[in-house]
Write an enzyme that holds these catalytic residues in place. Structure first.
Site, short mmCIF file in Angstrom:
data_model
loop_
_atom_site.label_atom_id
_atom_site.label_comp_id
_atom_site.label_asym_id
_atom_site.label_seq_id
_atom_site.Cartn_x
_atom_site.Cartn_y
_atom_site.Cartn_z
N CYS A 151 91.21 -58.88 56.77
CA CYS A 151 92.01 -57.89 56.06
C CYS A 151 93.21 -57.51 56.94
CB CYS A 151 91.16 -56.65 55.76
SG CYS A 151 90.72 -55.71 57.25
N GLU B 262 85.25 -58.90 62.65
CA GLU B 262 86.33 -59.29 63.57
C GLU B 262 86.52 -58.23 64.65
OE1 GLU B 262 87.97 -60.39 59.39
OE2 GLU B 262 86.52 -58.97 60.26
N HIS C 254 84.41 -53.84 61.14
CA HIS C 254 84.38 -55.17 60.53
C HIS C 254 83.91 -56.17 61.59
CE1 HIS C 254 87.44 -54.30 57.08
NE2 HIS C 254 86.48 -53.39 57.16
N CYS D 118 92.24 -55.96 60.40
CA CYS D 118 91.78 -56.97 61.36
C CYS D 118 92.92 -57.88 61.78
CB CYS D 118 90.62 -57.76 60.76
SG CYS D 118 89.15 -56.73 60.52
#
Length: 184
Positions: A95, A67, A65, A98
């Site tokens: 999410c 992040e 992701h 993360c």
């Protein structure tokens, strides 16, 4: 400020706008790679330490992701897995995965753009950062450039749906062309 505040209640500084605009630029790199356009920028003070964008499909990595990419790059740059005093700007609400990494890295503040009603861990589905039992507390601000961030995602998925429809229509046309003619 909580992440559940309406967008109209969000007071956005020029600094937050500037860094979120950089995160939107990172999201365009994800879009260009055929990935969901989510971008992240990690800063300390006014210095950009790292950027990242979504690439789980191309990287064959469910943890890739935006992040996570920014956190990994920042940790390498600073030679420390802890990133105290840093802020993370991301175009989509983080999410749970993360959020956990953000807490472990000791990020001081997370600023996100669009809310994620399906997997958001800053108040949309769960609020990982509101748990006072945890030993690190990250400040969260949501809704910064929410319209722009949301529009980037909506546009991406609209184009993806259109491409799927066009491919289905082309496949149906090919199948029709291969069928023998029926007597009338």
């Amino acid at each position: 400020m909580t992440s559940a505040e309406p967008e109209s209640a969000v007071v956005v500084s020029e600094r937050d706008r500037r860094f979120m605009a950089m995160a939107l630029n990172a999201a365009e790199s994800a879009r260009a790679a055929g990935e969901v356009p989510v971008g992240a920028v990690l800063v300390r003070g006014d210095d950009v330490i790292a950027t990242g964008f979504n690439h789980p499909i191309g990287g064959h990595d469910p943890s890739a992701h935006a992040e996570m990419a920014a956190l990994r790059a920042a940790a390498q740059s600073l030679q420390n897995y802890r990133l105290p005093g840093c802020e993370l700007y991301v175009t989509l609400e983080p999410c749970l995965m993360c959020a956990g990494a953000i807490m472990h890295a000791r990020i001081a503040r997370v600023v996100f753009g669009a809310h994620d009603p399906k997997t958001g861990a800053c108040g949309s589905v769960v609020d990982a950062f509101a748990n006072r039992q945890l030993n690190h507390h990250t400040e969260v601000a949501g809704g910064v450039l929410a319209t722009e961030c949301g529009d980037a995602l909506k546009s991406f998925f609209a184009h993806r749906r259109e491409a799927i429809r066009a491919e289905r229509a082309a496949a149906a046309a090919r199948a029709q062309a291969c069928m023998p003619e029926q007597p009338v």
